[in-house]
Design an enzyme around this catalytic site. Structure first.
Site, PDB file in Angstrom:
ATOM      1  N   LYS A  44     -23.650   3.727   0.212  1.00 54.13           N
ATOM      2  CA  LYS A  44     -24.282   5.033  -0.026  1.00 54.13           C
ATOM      3  C   LYS A  44     -23.598   5.629  -1.256  1.00 54.13           C
ATOM      4  CE  LYS A  44     -21.251   7.883   2.699  1.00 54.13           C
ATOM      5  NZ  LYS A  44     -21.166   8.963   3.647  1.00 54.13           N
TER       6      LYS A  44
ATOM      7  N   LYS B  41       0.838  -1.203   0.000  1.00 56.40           N
ATOM      8  CA  LYS B  41       0.000   0.000   0.000  1.00 56.40           C
ATOM      9  C   LYS B  41       0.875   1.256   0.000  1.00 56.40           C
ATOM     10  CE  LYS B  41      -4.176   1.388   2.495  1.00 56.40           C
ATOM     11  NZ  LYS B  41      -4.924   1.142   3.724  1.00 56.40           N
TER      12      LYS B  41
ATOM     13  N   CYS C 242     -19.502   2.109   9.715  1.00 56.84           N
ATOM     14  CA  CYS C 242     -19.544   2.851  10.991  1.00 56.84           C
ATOM     15  C   CYS C 242     -20.824   2.635  11.793  1.00 56.84           C
ATOM     16  CB  CYS C 242     -19.333   4.334  10.719  1.00 56.84           C
ATOM     17  SG  CYS C 242     -17.794   4.663   9.863  1.00 56.84           S
TER      18      CYS C 242
ATOM     19  N   LYS D 260     -18.019  10.604  20.210  1.00 54.97           N
ATOM     20  CA  LYS D 260     -18.041   9.931  18.916  1.00 54.97           C
ATOM     21  C   LYS D 260     -19.148   8.870  18.836  1.00 54.97           C
ATOM     22  CE  LYS D 260     -16.905   8.249  14.986  1.00 54.97           C
ATOM     23  NZ  LYS D 260     -16.656   8.829  13.714  1.00 54.97           N
TER      24      LYS D 260
HETATM   25  C1  UGA Z   1     -20.865   8.171   9.470  1.00 52.55           C
HETATM   26  C2  UGA Z   1     -21.106   9.545  10.102  1.00 52.55           C
HETATM   27  O1  UGA Z   1     -22.070  10.269   9.326  1.00 52.55           O
HETATM   28  C3  UGA Z   1     -19.819  10.350  10.203  1.00 52.55           C
HETATM   29  O2  UGA Z   1     -20.053  11.569  10.872  1.00 52.55           O
HETATM   30  C4  UGA Z   1     -18.783   9.510  10.977  1.00 52.55           C
HETATM   31  O3  UGA Z   1     -17.538  10.189  11.073  1.00 52.55           O
HETATM   32  C5  UGA Z   1     -18.573   8.178  10.265  1.00 52.55           C
HETATM   33  O4  UGA Z   1     -19.834   7.487  10.199  1.00 52.55           O
HETATM   34  C6  UGA Z   1     -17.559   7.385  11.030  1.00 52.55           C
HETATM   35  O5  UGA Z   1     -17.841   7.003  12.160  1.00 52.55           O
HETATM   36  O6  UGA Z   1     -16.431   7.236  10.557  1.00 52.55           O
HETATM   37  P1  UGA Z   1     -20.540   7.266   6.968  1.00 52.55           P
HETATM   38  O7  UGA Z   1     -20.592   5.906   7.562  1.00 52.55           O
HETATM   39  O8  UGA Z   1     -19.453   7.589   6.016  1.00 52.55           O
HETATM   40  O9  UGA Z   1     -20.447   8.384   8.122  1.00 52.55           O
HETATM   41  O10 UGA Z   1     -21.911   7.486   6.198  1.00 52.55           O
HETATM   42  P2  UGA Z   1     -23.251   8.344   6.390  1.00 52.55           P
HETATM   43  O11 UGA Z   1     -23.278   9.437   5.409  1.00 52.55           O
HETATM   44  O12 UGA Z   1     -23.461   8.719   7.794  1.00 52.55           O
HETATM   45  O13 UGA Z   1     -24.347   7.250   5.964  1.00 52.55           O
HETATM   46  C7  UGA Z   1     -24.499   6.031   6.688  1.00 52.55           C
HETATM   47  C8  UGA Z   1     -25.678   5.245   6.168  1.00 52.55           C
HETATM   48  O14 UGA Z   1     -26.907   5.894   6.462  1.00 52.55           O
HETATM   49  C9  UGA Z   1     -25.678   5.022   4.653  1.00 52.55           C
HETATM   50  O15 UGA Z   1     -26.042   3.696   4.368  1.00 52.55           O
HETATM   51  C10 UGA Z   1     -26.728   5.989   4.149  1.00 52.55           C
HETATM   52  O16 UGA Z   1     -27.335   5.571   2.948  1.00 52.55           O
HETATM   53  C11 UGA Z   1     -27.723   5.976   5.307  1.00 52.55           C
HETATM   54  N1  UGA Z   1     -28.557   7.199   5.408  1.00 52.55           N
HETATM   55  C12 UGA Z   1     -27.978   8.405   5.657  1.00 52.55           C
HETATM   56  C13 UGA Z   1     -29.936   7.086   5.290  1.00 52.55           C
HETATM   57  O17 UGA Z   1     -30.502   5.993   5.077  1.00 52.55           O
HETATM   58  N2  UGA Z   1     -30.695   8.231   5.420  1.00 52.55           N
HETATM   59  C14 UGA Z   1     -30.152   9.441   5.660  1.00 52.55           C
HETATM   60  O18 UGA Z   1     -30.905  10.438   5.775  1.00 52.55           O
HETATM   61  C15 UGA Z   1     -28.745   9.538   5.786  1.00 52.55           C
END
Ligand code: UGA
Length: 432
Positions: free
Chosen positions: A320, A35, A260, A204
Site C-alpha cells: 500500500k 539492528k 496483517c 484485535k
Molecule cells: C492493518 C490495520 O488497518 C491496522 O489497524 C492493524 O493494526 C494492522 O493491520 C496490524 O494488524 O498490525 P496495515 O496492514 O498496515 O494495517 O494496512 P491497511 O491500511 O489496513 O491496508 C491493508 C491492505 O488493504 C492494503 O493492501 C491496502 O491497499 C488494502 N486496502 C485498504 C484496500 O484495498 N482498500 C481500502 O479501502 C483500504
C-alpha cells in the site's frame, strides 16, 4: 514511567518512540545486535513517515535507548511490552515460538513484580500461555501480571495512529495492573476499554477481519458495478455517508495484502476451527480477495491478448502507499502473475524498490526504473498496482507518447475515467 519494549519491528519501534515522545523512559530491546547498533547510530530499519525524526529526537534526549539484552530491559523497567513477530505457518496457524522464547527470557531475568504486556497480534488464550510459561520457568517465583494490549496502527500512518489512537484496549485478569496501564496511556487522550484478556485478544483479530471484510465487500460490489454499468466509487460514497457504515476501507482495488490482513484472517479461521467454529464468512472474504486479483489479470489479458514478449510498466510494488513493506503485496503478486504469462516488466515504487528486489529480482524480464515518468518508455501498457498519491501526478502526456498504445490498467482507481477517456486513453479501472 520506565517502560521496556521487546522487539523493534513496526509495532515495537513506533510504540517505543511514541511512548518516549509523551515523556516515558523507554528501553527498546532487540536480539539482533546489528539492528541495535544501527538504531543507536541513528539508522532506522524501516520506512515509516515521521519515525526517523521521532526516534532521533527522543534518543538524543536520552528518553529512548536500545539494547540487545532482554535481561537488562526487564530489570530496568516496571512494565515490559512484548512486540515480537507472530508469523504465519503453512497451515494458516500462527508461529508462537518468538513469543514463547521471550516469555522464557523474561522468566529468567525477572526478580521483582512486573507487568508483562502483550502487544503482538496473538490467538485468543495466548495471555494464559504466557503467564503459565513465565511461572514455570521463573526460578525466583516472582508474582507478576500479564496484560493484553493489542495495537491498531497502520503501516505508513503508524506514528499518527499511535499518537492519536481511536481507542486503547487493556485486557486484564485482575484490577492490579489497570492503574499503571492507564497512566502509560493517559497522555494519548483516547478512550480506554478494560476487558478480560481473552476478549482483548479477540478484539484485535475481530477488528482486522472486519476491515478485510469491508474491503472484500466493496470489491464484490465492484464486480457487480462492472457487470451493471455502475460506478463503485459513487456507490461507496453513497453508502459510506451512512455513519453506521462509514466511508473508510471502502476503496475497491486489486485486493488487500500486507503482513496483517491475510495472516490474521487465516489465523482467525484456524483459531475458530480449533475451538469448534467454522468461520465460513471469513473464508468467503479470502475467496473474494483472491478472485479480485484474477479478475484484474483477466482484464489485462482480455485487452492485450497475448502477454508473451509484451512489456508492461508497473507503478507500485509496496502493499500500500507510504511504506516500503512488500510482504504479501498484491502489487508483487500481480507482477509475478504477469511474468508467468510471459510479459516483461518495467517496475517502479517510490520507497519499496530495495525490498522488492529480494522477491522480484532484477533480470532480463524485470527492470527497475528510478523515475516513475520513465516507466512507460517502450511499454505496451501501464498498470497502477499501489495507491501512492504521487502516481496521480504522473506525466500523462509523456506516458501517452512513450507507450505503444495509450492503455492504462488502474488497479487502485487513482485516475478519473471521464478525464482519461477525454485525453484519448484506453483506461480500465476497478468497478467503474
Ligand atoms: C492493518 C490495520 O488497518 C491496522 O489497524 C492493524 O493494526 C494492522 O493491520 C496490524 O494488524 O498490525 P496495515 O496492514 O498496515 O494495517 O494496512 P491497511 O491500511 O489496513 O491496508 C491493508 C491492505 O488493504 C492494503 O493492501 C491496502 O491497499 C488494502 N486496502 C485498504 C484496500 O484495498 N482498500 C481500502 O479501502 C483500504
Amino acid at each position: 514511567m520506565k517502560l521496556t519494549i521487546i522487539g523493534t519491528g513496526y509495532v515495537g519501534l513506533v510504540t517505543g518512540a511514541c511512548f518516549a515522545e509523551v515523556g516515558h523512559e523507554v528501553i527498546c530491546v532487540d536480539n539482533d545486535a546489528a539492528k541495535v547498533r544501527m538504531l543507536r547510530g541513528g539508522g532506522i530499519p524501516i520506512y515509516e513517515p515521521g519515525l526517523e525524526e521521532l526516534v532521533n529526537k527522543n534518543a538524543a534526549s536520552g528518553r529512548l535507548t536500545f539494547t540487545d539484552s532482554t535481561a537488562e530491559g526487564v530489570q530496568r523497567s516496571q512494565v515490559v511490552f512484548i512486540a515480537v513477530p507472530t508469523p504465519p505457518q503453512p497451515d494458516g496457524s500462527v508461529d508462537m515460538s518468538y513469543i514463547e522464547r521471550v516469555a522464557r527470557d523474561i522468566a529468567a531475568a525477572v526478580t521483582e513484580y512486573k507487568i508483562v504486556v502483550d502487544k503482538s497480534t496473538v490467538p485468543v488464550k495466548t495471555g494464559d500461555k504466557v503467564a503459565e510459561t513465565i511461572r514455570r520457568y521463573c526460578k525466583a517465583k516472582v508474582d507478576l501480571d500479564v496484560v493484553s494490549n493489542p495495537e491498531f496502527l497502520r503501516e505508513g500512518f503508524a506514528v499518527g495512529d499511535l499518537m492519536k489512537p481511536d481507542r486503547i484496549v487493556i485486557g486484564v485478569r485482575s484490577q492490579r495492573p489497570v492503574a499503571a496501564m492507564k497512566e502509560i496511556y493517559t497522555p494519548f487522550q483516547a478512550p480506554i476499554i478494560v476487558t478480560d484478556i481473552n476478549s482483548a485478544e479477540l478484539i484485535k483479530h475481530a477488528a482486522n477481519s472486519f476491515l478485510a471484510l469491508k474491503i472484500s465487500y466493496i470489491n464484490a460490489i465492484a464486480a457487480i458495478c462492472e457487470a451493471a454499468g455502475a460506478n463503485v466509487q459513487e456507490v461507496a460514497d453513497g453508502i459510506g455517508l451512512d455513519e453506521r457504515i462509514g466511508r473508510r476501507f471502502l476503496n475497491a482495488g486489486i485486493g488487500f495484502g500486507g503482513s496483517c490482513f491475510p495472516k490474521d484472517l487465516s489465523a482467525f479461521i484456524k483459531i475458530a476451527e480449533q475451538i469448534g467454529c467454522d468461520f465460513k464468512l471469513l473464508k468467503e472474504v479470502q475467496r473474494i480477495n483472491a478472485d479480485q486479483m484474477e479478475r484484474f489479470v483477466k482484464k489485462i489479458t482480455d485487452t492485450l491478448w497475448v502477454l508473451k514478449d509484451k512489456t508492461i510498466g508497473v507503478l507500485g510494488l509496496a502493499f500500500k502507499q507510504n511504506t516500503d513493506d512488500v510482504r504479501s503485496s498484491p502489487a508483487i503478486e500481480l507482477c509475478q502473475k504477469l511474468l508467468k504469462e510471459g510479459a516483461r516488466l518495467r517496475v517502479h515504487d517510490p520507497k519499496a524498490m530495495e525490498k522488492a528486489r529480494a522477491i522480484l529480482p532484477e533480470g532480463p524480464n524485470v527492470t527497475y526504473v528510478g523515475d516513475m515518468n520513465a516507466v512507460a518508455d517502450g511499454c505496451d501498457a501501464l498498470v497502477v498496482a499501489t495507491e501512492w498519491e504521487e502516481f496521480k501526478k504522473l506525466d500523462l502526456e509523456r506516458a501517452y507518447e512513450s507507450l505503444a498504445h495509450p492503455i492504462l490498467f488502474d488497479g487502485r482507481n487513482l485516475f478519473v475515467p471521464a478525464e482519461m477517456e477525454k485525453l484519448g486513453w484506453i483506461y480500465k479501472s476497478v468497478g467503474r
